[in-house]
Design an enzyme around this catalytic site. Structure first.
Site, short mmCIF file in Angstrom:
data_model
loop_
_atom_site.label_atom_id
_atom_site.label_comp_id
_atom_site.label_asym_id
_atom_site.label_seq_id
_atom_site.Cartn_x
_atom_site.Cartn_y
_atom_site.Cartn_z
N PHE A 53 -7.22 -22.78 -37.72
CA PHE A 53 -6.11 -21.82 -38.11
C PHE A 53 -6.36 -20.52 -37.73
CE2 PHE A 53 -3.31 -24.97 -40.87
CZ PHE A 53 -2.98 -25.48 -39.94
N ARG A 54 -7.72 -20.24 -37.10
CA ARG A 54 -7.90 -18.90 -36.67
C ARG A 54 -8.16 -17.65 -37.71
NH1 ARG A 54 -10.14 -21.45 -32.46
NH2 ARG A 54 -8.57 -22.15 -30.89
N ASN A 70 -15.36 -22.30 -37.34
CA ASN A 70 -15.61 -21.73 -36.41
C ASN A 70 -14.75 -20.56 -36.04
OD1 ASN A 70 -13.91 -23.79 -35.49
ND2 ASN A 70 -14.07 -23.17 -33.28
N HIS A 119 -18.69 -32.63 -33.52
CA HIS A 119 -18.06 -32.71 -32.15
C HIS A 119 -19.24 -32.99 -31.56
CE1 HIS A 119 -15.93 -30.14 -28.96
NE2 HIS A 119 -16.96 -30.58 -28.56
N HIS A 140 -12.50 -36.54 -32.56
CA HIS A 140 -11.81 -36.66 -31.08
C HIS A 140 -12.31 -37.28 -30.05
CE1 HIS A 140 -14.62 -33.23 -30.77
NE2 HIS A 140 -13.90 -32.28 -31.29
N ASP A 197 -6.68 -31.45 -33.98
CA ASP A 197 -7.72 -30.62 -33.49
C ASP A 197 -6.90 -29.43 -33.10
OD1 ASP A 197 -9.88 -29.14 -32.87
OD2 ASP A 197 -10.28 -30.66 -31.05
N GLY A 253 -8.14 -25.74 -25.88
CA GLY A 253 -7.46 -25.82 -27.38
C GLY A 253 -6.00 -25.73 -26.84
#
Length: 448
Positions: free
Chosen positions: A66-67, A97, A181, A239, A313, A332
């Site tokens: 969600f940045r 991240n 990941h 994923h 994701d 993304g």
């Protein structure tokens, strides 16, 4: 103080492998009663007639970006959680991240603070592992934090954990679920060099799954699984994108007893490498969308329970960023608003039952992460519920996209099913394309 009571009448209730007609009584935050016919005890009860609609448990998305903080030109916890509840996702687990990265307890708590004020959906965050933060990892309270996230391929920033001794130390010492990941960095780098020599910076997007190849995925996933078996760590592989990787997982053990679990994302179940020609970098993800054979094998593994969870994701970027040449276009895309609609579309196509959709998107994330009192329609559980009209089509267009980035890989797609109501902790948060302004979201807690 007076109790808030809502009665949902005449619904098709989907829960634990069955669909049945009935009513649901919500009192304050919780499901008070489920029955064939419940009558309102007073005029204060708010009644919703769900005739012809299905009620599902709220979807739990175990992997979103969600940045916030630091990348808020792309998205915020507020904007994306709002899009999530419009799509029937009532709880999310967000990745570390961001900028700064969530690799200290201090930065983790800052995120929880932001979400407590702005999130529309229930929330938790993963703590990020690096080559040098084991001390911080060991301070994390497993009852309050979803999991530890490790990047074994440098998908994002400098969070790549590439020191084998460090990795084994983390696996041996943490009691957190480890989510990974998996893409092998050396393989990707070598592949990229080959394509850069051939094309320069403007590599054709169709080469993406050859650069971030099946070999890169399998090598990393199999290594992580071997390490988990050696150390006894609890491992969740994010994923999956290749058919070959599905062979690494089992359906011979009940989910609650599995030590090694797997996830597949919406885009790997929907798109194939044939879609790059039309969609270009809009469907550039890491790991890459691969062949139709891979997609078919992922579906097979999902349906036979080698793959446990469906997630998004969700990882928005601006259109301007995505429209760069291959080497500069970030990987993304935004998915939370349309993920449930996409899976219900697969139900309409006869690919999956609605009960299986609920199992993979609602029940299993709750079991896998040991989330307290969510993911099921049960008396005494939090009333996170979604009303769906399976025969009310809508087309994804710019004007109805809620992501801050303003675009979707599904633009132009018509979905047969529409989310009409979303309840968060007993509050009607979203109703027929309108949001109620109060935020009733809570921090997820874990029964560990």
């Amino acid at each position: 103080m007076k109790k808030r009571t809502i009665l949902i009448k005449n619904a098709h209730i989907v829960n634990e492998g069955t669909t049945f007609s009935g009513d649901i009584l919500i009192e304050d935050e919780y499901i008070k009663e489920i029955g064939e016919s419940i009558s309102a005890k007073s005029s204060d009860v708010f009644v919703i007639d769900a005739e012809g609609k299905h009620v599902l448990p709220g979807v739990i998305d175990d992997q979103v970006h969600f940045r916030e903080p630091g990348l808020t030109h792309k998205a915020t916890i507020e904007t994306e959680s709002k899009a999530a509840i419009a799509g029937g996702i009532t709880s999310f687990i967000e990745m570390p991240n961001t900028n700064p990265q969530t690799t200290t307890i201090e930065e983790l708590e800052k995120k929880f603070e932001i979400a407590s004020k702005t999130s529309y959906a229930n929330y938790s965050f993963m703590f990020g592992g690096t080559n040098d933060n084991l001390e911080e990892i060991l301070k994390v309270d497993a009852t309050q934090v979803a999991a530890l996230k490790l990047f074994l391929g440098s998908s994002t920033g400098n969070m790549l954990v590439d020191n084998p001794k460090v990795l084994e130390n983390i696996f041996k010492n943490t009691n957190l679920l480890i989510a990974v990941h998996c893409e092998d960095e050396a393989t990707i780098k070598a592949n990229l060099e080959t394509y850069l020599e051939k094309y320069g910076e403007d590599i054709p997007i169709k080469c993406h799954p050859e650069i971030r190849s099946e070999e890169a995925c399998y090598l990393s996933s199999s290594t992580a699984i071997e390490l988990a078996k050696k150390t006894g760590a609890r491992l969740h592989v994010f994923h999956l994108s290749t058919g070959k990787e599905t062979e690494l997982f089992t359906n011979k053990i009940h989910l609650k007893d599995k030590k090694i679990t797997a996830e597949v994302c919406i885009h790997h179940l929907w798109f194939t490498d044939e879609d790059y020609e039309k969609k270009g970098t809009l469907i550039k993800w890491n790991p890459a969308v691969k062949t139709k054979k891979d997609k078919d094998q992922l579906w097979e593994a999902l349906l036979d329970d080698r793959i446990d969870v469906v997630a998004t994701d969700h990882a928005p970027h601006t259109l301007a960023e995505k429209k760069n040449v291959y080497t500069k276009a970030p990987s993304g895309g935004p998915l939370v608003q349309h993920a449930l609609s996409a899976m219900l579309e697969m139900y309409h196509k006869g690919k999956i039952s609605i009960e299986k959709v609920v199992e993979k998107m609602c029940h299993n994330p709750a079991i896998l992460f040991q989330i307290e009192k969510r993911g099921f329609i049960k008396e005494g559980y939090f009333a996170d519920l979604v009303l769906v009209d399976l025969n009310n089509p809508y087309t994804v267009k710019k004007e109805n996209i809620l992501y801050k980035c303003g675009w979707s890989p599904f633009e132009g797609t018509t979905f047969k099913s529409r989310i009409t109501h979303t309840f968060i902790n007993g509050n009607l948060a979203y109703e027929n394309a309108k949001f109620h302004n109060f935020k009733s979201a809570k921090r997820l807690t874990f029964n560990r």
